[in-house]
Design a protein around this motif. Sequence first.
Motif, PDB file in Angstrom:
ATOM      1  N   HIS A  67     -10.059  10.097  -8.364  1.00 29.27           N
ATOM      2  CA  HIS A  67     -10.228  10.456  -7.144  1.00 29.27           C
ATOM      3  C   HIS A  67     -10.252  11.243  -8.031  1.00 29.27           C
ATOM      4  O   HIS A  67     -12.093  12.495  -8.110  1.00 29.27           O
ATOM      5  CB  HIS A  67      -9.196  11.024  -6.116  1.00 29.27           C
ATOM      6  CG  HIS A  67      -9.708   9.620  -5.629  1.00 29.27           C
ATOM      7  ND1 HIS A  67     -10.914   8.544  -4.648  1.00 29.27           N
ATOM      8  CD2 HIS A  67      -8.635   8.011  -4.831  1.00 29.27           C
ATOM      9  CE1 HIS A  67     -10.529   8.018  -3.972  1.00 29.27           C
ATOM     10  NE2 HIS A  67      -8.875   8.024  -3.842  1.00 29.27           N
ATOM     11  N   ALA A  68      -9.004  12.458  -8.576  1.00 31.21           N
ATOM     12  CA  ALA A  68      -9.237  14.127  -9.851  1.00 31.21           C
ATOM     13  C   ALA A  68     -11.170  14.063 -10.194  1.00 31.21           C
ATOM     14  O   ALA A  68     -11.266  15.137 -10.299  1.00 31.21           O
ATOM     15  CB  ALA A  68      -8.120  13.940 -10.215  1.00 31.21           C
ATOM     16  N   ALA A  70      10.363  -4.782  -3.603  1.00 32.96           N
ATOM     17  CA  ALA A  70       8.803  -3.349  -3.458  1.00 32.96           C
ATOM     18  C   ALA A  70       9.142  -2.953  -3.802  1.00 32.96           C
ATOM     19  O   ALA A  70      10.124  -2.555  -4.808  1.00 32.96           O
ATOM     20  CB  ALA A  70       9.412  -3.503  -1.855  1.00 32.96           C
ATOM     21  N   LEU A  77       8.706   0.706  -5.109  1.00 36.73           N
ATOM     22  CA  LEU A  77       8.856   1.831  -4.547  1.00 36.73           C
ATOM     23  C   LEU A  77       9.534   2.852  -5.235  1.00 36.73           C
ATOM     24  O   LEU A  77       9.464   1.857  -6.689  1.00 36.73           O
ATOM     25  CB  LEU A  77       9.873   1.667  -3.518  1.00 36.73           C
ATOM     26  CG  LEU A  77       9.417   0.754  -2.492  1.00 36.73           C
ATOM     27  CD1 LEU A  77      11.155   0.395  -2.227  1.00 36.73           C
ATOM     28  CD2 LEU A  77       8.337   1.677  -1.576  1.00 36.73           C
ATOM     29  N   PRO A  78       9.335   4.034  -5.329  1.00 33.45           N
ATOM     30  CA  PRO A  78      10.012   4.734  -6.474  1.00 33.45           C
ATOM     31  C   PRO A  78      11.106   5.011  -6.422  1.00 33.45           C
ATOM     32  O   PRO A  78      12.155   4.654  -6.182  1.00 33.45           O
ATOM     33  CB  PRO A  78       8.857   6.824  -6.316  1.00 33.45           C
ATOM     34  CG  PRO A  78       9.310   6.086  -4.686  1.00 33.45           C
ATOM     35  CD  PRO A  78       8.781   4.974  -4.270  1.00 33.45           C
ATOM     36  N   LYS A 124      14.280   9.676  -9.293  1.00 33.37           N
ATOM     37  CA  LYS A 124      13.825  10.551  -9.539  1.00 33.37           C
ATOM     38  C   LYS A 124      11.908  10.978 -10.286  1.00 33.37           C
ATOM     39  O   LYS A 124      12.410  11.453 -10.689  1.00 33.37           O
ATOM     40  CB  LYS A 124      15.253  10.574 -11.194  1.00 33.37           C
ATOM     41  CG  LYS A 124      16.418  10.871 -10.297  1.00 33.37           C
ATOM     42  CD  LYS A 124      16.805  11.004 -11.464  1.00 33.37           C
ATOM     43  CE  LYS A 124      18.594  11.128 -11.552  1.00 33.37           C
ATOM     44  NZ  LYS A 124      19.453  10.437 -12.449  1.00 33.37           N
ATOM     45  N   GLU A 156      -2.644  10.116 -11.208  1.00 38.98           N
ATOM     46  CA  GLU A 156      -2.717   8.300 -10.425  1.00 38.98           C
ATOM     47  C   GLU A 156      -2.775   7.487 -11.078  1.00 38.98           C
ATOM     48  O   GLU A 156      -3.687   6.189 -10.167  1.00 38.98           O
ATOM     49  CB  GLU A 156      -4.049   8.846  -9.798  1.00 38.98           C
ATOM     50  CG  GLU A 156      -4.699  10.081  -8.723  1.00 38.98           C
ATOM     51  CD  GLU A 156      -6.426   9.824  -8.587  1.00 38.98           C
ATOM     52  OE1 GLU A 156      -6.857   9.439  -7.751  1.00 38.98           O
ATOM     53  OE2 GLU A 156      -6.860  11.268  -9.170  1.00 38.98           O
ATOM     54  N   GLY A 187       1.897   6.212  -9.322  1.00 42.44           N
ATOM     55  CA  GLY A 187       2.632   6.385  -8.083  1.00 42.44           C
ATOM     56  C   GLY A 187       1.641   5.529  -7.132  1.00 42.44           C
ATOM     57  O   GLY A 187       2.565   6.132  -6.321  1.00 42.44           O
ATOM     58  N   LYS A 188       0.322   5.893  -6.585  1.00 40.33           N
ATOM     59  CA  LYS A 188      -0.560   6.393  -6.035  1.00 40.33           C
ATOM     60  C   LYS A 188      -0.296   4.493  -4.903  1.00 40.33           C
ATOM     61  O   LYS A 188      -0.693   4.191  -4.027  1.00 40.33           O
ATOM     62  CB  LYS A 188      -1.762   6.694  -5.358  1.00 40.33           C
ATOM     63  CG  LYS A 188      -3.200   5.702  -5.986  1.00 40.33           C
ATOM     64  CD  LYS A 188      -4.432   7.155  -6.333  1.00 40.33           C
ATOM     65  CE  LYS A 188      -4.858   5.856  -6.656  1.00 40.33           C
ATOM     66  NZ  LYS A 188      -6.536   7.153  -6.985  1.00 40.33           N
ATOM     67  N   PHE A 189       0.241   3.956  -5.378  1.00 38.76           N
ATOM     68  CA  PHE A 189      -0.076   2.501  -4.869  1.00 38.76           C
ATOM     69  C   PHE A 189       1.261   1.587  -4.785  1.00 38.76           C
ATOM     70  O   PHE A 189       1.431   0.661  -4.614  1.00 38.76           O
ATOM     71  CB  PHE A 189       0.105   1.302  -6.382  1.00 38.76           C
ATOM     72  CG  PHE A 189      -1.456   1.644  -7.224  1.00 38.76           C
ATOM     73  CD1 PHE A 189      -2.597   1.479  -6.495  1.00 38.76           C
ATOM     74  CD2 PHE A 189      -1.785   2.560  -8.138  1.00 38.76           C
ATOM     75  CE1 PHE A 189      -4.029   1.806  -6.584  1.00 38.76           C
ATOM     76  CE2 PHE A 189      -3.273   2.794  -9.029  1.00 38.76           C
ATOM     77  CZ  PHE A 189      -4.100   2.326  -7.585  1.00 38.76           C
ATOM     78  N   MET A 190       2.783   2.817  -4.656  1.00 43.94           N
ATOM     79  CA  MET A 190       3.536   2.123  -4.033  1.00 43.94           C
ATOM     80  C   MET A 190       3.947   2.029  -2.738  1.00 43.94           C
ATOM     81  O   MET A 190       5.086   2.631  -2.316  1.00 43.94           O
ATOM     82  CB  MET A 190       4.466   3.560  -4.495  1.00 43.94           C
ATOM     83  CG  MET A 190       4.652   3.470  -6.093  1.00 43.94           C
ATOM     84  SD  MET A 190       5.622   4.333  -6.810  1.00 43.94           S
ATOM     85  CE  MET A 190       6.019   3.879  -8.681  1.00 43.94           C
ATOM     86  N   ILE A 191       3.252   1.159  -2.153  1.00 47.60           N
ATOM     87  CA  ILE A 191       3.331   0.428  -1.117  1.00 47.60           C
ATOM     88  C   ILE A 191       2.586  -1.118  -0.864  1.00 47.60           C
ATOM     89  O   ILE A 191       1.600  -1.271  -1.176  1.00 47.60           O
ATOM     90  CB  ILE A 191       2.535   1.677  -0.211  1.00 47.60           C
ATOM     91  CG1 ILE A 191       2.539   1.053   1.001  1.00 47.60           C
ATOM     92  CG2 ILE A 191       0.963   1.125  -0.312  1.00 47.60           C
ATOM     93  CD1 ILE A 191       3.849   1.441   2.355  1.00 47.60           C
ATOM     94  N   ASN A 192       3.554  -1.012   0.333  1.00 47.50           N
ATOM     95  CA  ASN A 192       3.141  -3.151   0.247  1.00 47.50           C
ATOM     96  C   ASN A 192       3.167  -3.912  -0.911  1.00 47.50           C
ATOM     97  O   ASN A 192       1.518  -4.407  -1.133  1.00 47.50           O
ATOM     98  CB  ASN A 192       1.624  -3.047   0.961  1.00 47.50           C
ATOM     99  CG  ASN A 192       1.683  -2.021   2.424  1.00 47.50           C
ATOM    100  OD1 ASN A 192       3.324  -2.456   2.786  1.00 47.50           O
ATOM    101  ND2 ASN A 192       1.154  -3.058   3.468  1.00 47.50           N
ATOM    102  N   MET A 216       4.393  -5.727  -4.759  1.00 50.63           N
ATOM    103  CA  MET A 216       5.765  -6.125  -4.988  1.00 50.63           C
ATOM    104  C   MET A 216       5.830  -6.602  -6.481  1.00 50.63           C
ATOM    105  O   MET A 216       4.689  -6.806  -6.937  1.00 50.63           O
ATOM    106  CB  MET A 216       5.875  -7.554  -4.399  1.00 50.63           C
ATOM    107  CG  MET A 216       5.878  -7.787  -3.097  1.00 50.63           C
ATOM    108  SD  MET A 216       7.063  -7.090  -2.078  1.00 50.63           S
ATOM    109  CE  MET A 216       8.615  -7.925  -2.064  1.00 50.63           C
ATOM    110  N   HIS A 221      -0.431  -7.255  -4.671  1.00 52.27           N
ATOM    111  CA  HIS A 221      -0.167  -7.385  -3.914  1.00 52.27           C
ATOM    112  C   HIS A 221      -0.005  -9.189  -3.453  1.00 52.27           C
ATOM    113  O   HIS A 221       0.123  -9.537  -4.130  1.00 52.27           O
ATOM    114  CB  HIS A 221      -1.247  -7.235  -2.793  1.00 52.27           C
ATOM    115  CG  HIS A 221      -1.483  -7.565  -1.093  1.00 52.27           C
ATOM    116  ND1 HIS A 221      -0.801  -8.974  -0.732  1.00 52.27           N
ATOM    117  CD2 HIS A 221      -1.469  -6.958  -0.225  1.00 52.27           C
ATOM    118  CE1 HIS A 221      -0.791  -8.626   0.755  1.00 52.27           C
ATOM    119  NE2 HIS A 221      -0.952  -7.087   1.211  1.00 52.27           N
TER     120      HIS A 221
END
Lengths: 383, 383, 383, 383
Positions: A77-78, A320, A322-323, A326, A336, A339-344, A346, A369
């Motif tokens: 996006h940036a 999952a 996740l971050p 640290k 981008e 980090g921005k994919f850290m949801i839902n 595996m 996913h």
Amino acid sequence: MQKLLEKFKETRNYSVELCKPLEIEDYIPQPVDFASPPKWHLSHSTWFFEEMILKKYFKDYKIFNPHFSFLFNSYYHAIGERAIRTERGTNTRPTVEEVYEYRKHVDSHIEKLLENNKNSELEELIILGINHEQQHQELLITDLKHTFSYNPTHPVYKIGFNLTAQENETAGWLKIPEGIYEIGFEGEGFHFDNEKGRHKVYLHDFEISKHLVTNGEFLEFMKDGGYENFKYWLDEAWNWVCENEIKSPLYWQEIEGKWFSYTLEGLKPIEPNHILTHISFYEAQAFAAWKGLRLPTEFEWEVAANQLNWGKRWEWTYSAYLPYPKFKIAEGAVGEYNGKFMINQMVLRGSSTATPKGHERKTYRNFFHPKYRWQITGIRLAK
Amino acid sequence: MQKLLEKFKETRNYSVELCKPLEIEDYIPQPVDFASPPKWHLSHSTWFFEEMILKKYFKDYKIFNPHFSFLFNSYYHAIGERAIRTERGTNTRPTVEEVYEYRKHVDSHIEKLLENNKNSELEELIILGINHEQQHQELLITDLKHTFSYNPTHPVYKIGFNLTAQENETAGWLKIPEGIYEIGFEGEGFHFDNEKGRHKVYLHDFEISKHLVTNGEFLEFMKDGGYENFKYWLDEAWNWVCENEIKSPLYWQEIEGKWFSYTLEGLKPIEPNHILTHISFYEAQAFAAWKGLRLPTEFEWEVAANQLNWGKRWEWTYSAYLPYPKFKIAEGAVGEYNGKFMINQMVLRGSSTATPKGHERKTYRNFFHPKYRWQITGIRLAK
Amino acid sequence: MQKLLEKFKETRNYSVELCKPLEIEDYIPQPVDFASPPKWHLSHSTWFFEEMILKKYFKDYKIFNPHFSFLFNSYYHAIGERAIRTERGTNTRPTVEEVYEYRKHVDSHIEKLLENNKNSELEELIILGINHEQQHQELLITDLKHTFSYNPTHPVYKIGFNLTAQENETAGWLKIPEGIYEIGFEGEGFHFDNEKGRHKVYLHDFEISKHLVTNGEFLEFMKDGGYENFKYWLDEAWNWVCENEIKSPLYWQEIEGKWFSYTLEGLKPIEPNHILTHISFYEAQAFAAWKGLRLPTEFEWEVAANQLNWGKRWEWTYSAYLPYPKFKIAEGAVGEYNGKFMINQMVLRGSSTATPKGHERKTYRNFFHPKYRWQITGIRLAK
Amino acid sequence: MQKLLEKFKETRNYSVELCKPLEIEDYIPQPVDFASPPKWHLSHSTWFFEEMILKKYFKDYKIFNPHFSFLFNSYYHAIGERAIRTERGTNTRPTVEEVYEYRKHVDSHIEKLLENNKNSELEELIILGINHEQQHQELLITDLKHTFSYNPTHPVYKIGFNLTAQENETAGWLKIPEGIYEIGFEGEGFHFDNEKGRHKVYLHDFEISKHLVTNGEFLEFMKDGGYENFKYWLDEAWNWVCENEIKSPLYWQEIEGKWFSYTLEGLKPIEPNHILTHISFYEAQAFAAWKGLRLPTEFEWEVAANQLNWGKRWEWTYSAYLPYPKFKIAEGAVGEYNGKFMINQMVLRGSSTATPKGHERKTYRNFFHPKYRWQITGIRLAK
């Protein structure tokens, strides 16, 4: 610097090498959202070097074609507006020939840059670009397999190039004792931001299998009605099975009572002693439940990795994405990357037969996913 | 046993109490898949006692109505066919009156059973049934709020009953030192299977906020363009924001430049010093990123819990809902209670103003898909 | 004027009459977009009188409740914002009792108006309101049947009230000679704008059946594999059959090899000599093709009507719902009544057992999308 | 027979001619369901000759490739399983070169057949095949335009080949008196089954415009808020406008306050005196309503055709695509050509600048769903 230059050339060349068996027609289609056409992979990995490096470091750099910035941005996006992800297969122009010219243009400029420059920031970005391109080499070949799989004529990519015909070399269980372990990348060398931040975790006693699940073992699950019995499946997984009428791993088809699978060498019979692949996390977890066992966590996997034989399949873990404690997102477009994919999603650990050599790493965190199956995925059990 | 009987009666009575302000009409609609009508909650929690207990333990028990087993099963495949989840709002019969008769019928049988029985297995199931009903009491009231929120006339449930008008009583940061900590339920008393298996985790130094984020703080995020800037959002979250045109927490509406929110007392102005609620995990995470901070993990939360003031909001953690190391799924229908949801959901800790008294526990693991907002959720920051 | 007042009272009263067998719960749900709850029909037909008549003609009329204008508008853009059509089932308030008060309030004002007024424009609007309410009486009962049909307990609306148990009284074919015929409403009396504009059409020789297709005839089509053979179906129809797995008329179910149908008297066995109903245009056309015959056009139907026995089923014609040559859309909100639906709908002629007495007319043009089946539809063949 | 052979060769050659300006890449994509790739059009029109003619009439004909029967069948159920319509763009093999070989193979066999044969049934089928191919030539070019329109680089198909830059040559109104008229194909020569069955219709006095609506006239509708005012639109049309945020004809874009349109010569400014095109029936009808006029019926059009200047645009009529009174569906696969689409489509009369010469006919009945805009459509008004 000389070494980096060679690595750069070698990597760029390997992408071209991978496309040699293709017809022009094969570069174009995108049958599903999650996969991209070869033309796009070749262009996007080139765009990354132009956008992230040449624009900034090459004095008076002249952009090859201003449209390409729009066409070949993936998800940054940036950097501005992007072509719609699902429409990558609609653009017939630039032609494949123009894309190869684009590659040459960018390559020659990067090479000049590397010859005249001693900038560690630049060097790091080129290494990132190389690793980025390697990721797309793996996707290029798995996406291509997916596109070919739609064709009832079962196209052959290349004889002798079969990503899925391997056997296990080891067997049995590895025991790991309870205790505090260190996780995450350590030392010199390239690694992604998501592996960073070496930190401690506490693991309880566990055992992890020295071999990956085979087609034969999975056929037993199928024969035992594994795909028809809700009790092995997570709730979301069961809905996925029912809605999509899933009855076997991806690319499998039953012909007159015998199982076959589409491969890059065409349609082949399922070999029971070959390692299973093209399964979702859902299937991996259900298989484990059927066995009365479980999948390892990504921490267990990393701790055991030195004593395991890995590298044939991306191995689903029950962690999952996740971050790490640290974890920090980098500034700007590079931030981008992961980090921005850290949801839902595996975590998958290891690497696959489609991973370019030298790209694998025991701290590498791949992620998808849980429903996806088009990568060279596999199952390692734990207890 | 006498105490259990009283607890049973009290819990069953509280469900009826909650429905006193309702009109018959209010018992029926189900505007969205994820929420259920009051009639369904009253019936389903009753069905649980009939299906799991009376059928097995009450000699010659006569089922109240054989249709109800089909109509009021929620998601237990082991028990057989169920009414389609999204069609709970279509069934006008049984009438509300019949449902209350059903409750009385089941209550009197459970009471008889408890008076004559000294069976610890039975006792445990009744305690499970009580806790199950308490969960549905919370859902009943949050689902009702959701249904009422569709009504442009802003119905008042009950004056004096406003779930969302609380202020923080403490402030500042709590520091917790690095080390090994024990996680999971310990000791006597009721708990769900997902909290079981006390085990060790290693935590690094962290700080956790003593107060929950307020409406005022969130309004600053909004004024700073938080909902319009992709960089604070996870990729999936940003898609959610764009597709649903999310511009504020759930139930908020701007009227002539001022923010209001639908509450169970009708439409009320947003009070800046009240604790924020009705936000998704996506929003919680984006707010934290905007602040340059993060959400705690569920382990950090549990370790800090004794020193925190909690209980007003379900607090989103940045932990996926996954099995604890020693987690085992129970045999039979009861085994479907929790385990099968352990994918693509995030853990919430604490409890909310809608949680029945005595139901909360510091080891309690609530979980929802990151997009949901109709529960009384909130944000506690960490660093 | 006295007569109109009586007709008004009678019509308004019949709506209330129709709802007598209902429980409060039955007034609420809207399981599908195309049907509406009884509460909505009662309110919307009342709103029509308030909005189109009282606001304009009753001096100093005080609106009963300003919210209702928003809640009970159906599709009149000219009048302003409307509640979303698919959310009619979510509004529990106003209560049913309040709706009946609303009806009384509007009725008493209309009655006063009629007693004191000799305005032909007003009179016409009241007649339109009466006909509008009659249309909603028919929908109220067919929508209710649809909602009840979702209930596995097969609710009984009223014993003795079965809309679908009729036999044919005549048989054979009626021959009509080639020639110019006049079509459209003629003379005095109420009619909708879409019937207006008496005009000539040229018809070729045709024959039209004196009886409607029976369940027995349709069962033969089913036994002959009618639902499984693409060749009888229009392309769009075949997609509809396949996607929705259509295997019988609506509300039919096979239990142990015998066919039953849900009726307003509960589940009843299919009687072969009863007239078929609850079929789509798609099914009507496929049945005709299977027979080697066809459906009549609406013009053929109208020309033959005087010599036919009609009124038990809305009879699908093979005419699209298009404007008559001299059709003009009226100014203002009333102009939205019919004209804007003249696309992708098929014309049905006749009337049904759910049509209020006196509402039927041989020039009446009913219309629905070819897929709909919840009205009391039927098949008359032509050749 | 010699003449037919020449016509066959000429038609087959024109398809190849149309593809000369294409790159290999352009033959592949299918961005939307309703359009097909050039490769598919070239193959499918060839398959028609092989399937419908060679298999039956050419002794010992050897099928070129058995897979093609599956891949290049469009919608003929009678012939067996077909590739999924929406996946035409996924098949990269056969290559374009192989498709041209397929064409040569079939062409040489048809030519041999024609040289040795005097069979009127065969002749008729070849004429059908020629007309079928001409239909696909028109689609090939309009589908290609659609695919190119997705490309932000605005590809140029061929300079001098612009389908949409024509002006009207006549103006004013043509009056036609009331009376009985004959409709449908008459005499010798090729025609489709849907034009057959010459029959009488009665028409009332009407006037029909001698010119087609221009861009300038449509820009006035736009400036007057035509796309924002519900009152000009049919209900279904208004939903279409709102859901798809339609604000102009297809391919138009506003750049700094000026309107441009994508053409096969690239992006061009809108010329006010050029004839409007790429509009849906919905837009055609709304424009007519805004003007206080209407669209002609297909019968009015046919009766007036001899006195009109037509052939630049497919002209939307306000007639649904329904069977003529004497219409009969042919036996076998050929019977699926037209009849099964006679529902929910509107008739277009005339022909367009993309129609191959000699393919047009005043009794020709083209038909599309009212929402489609990618054909060269236009508006002729009536009153």
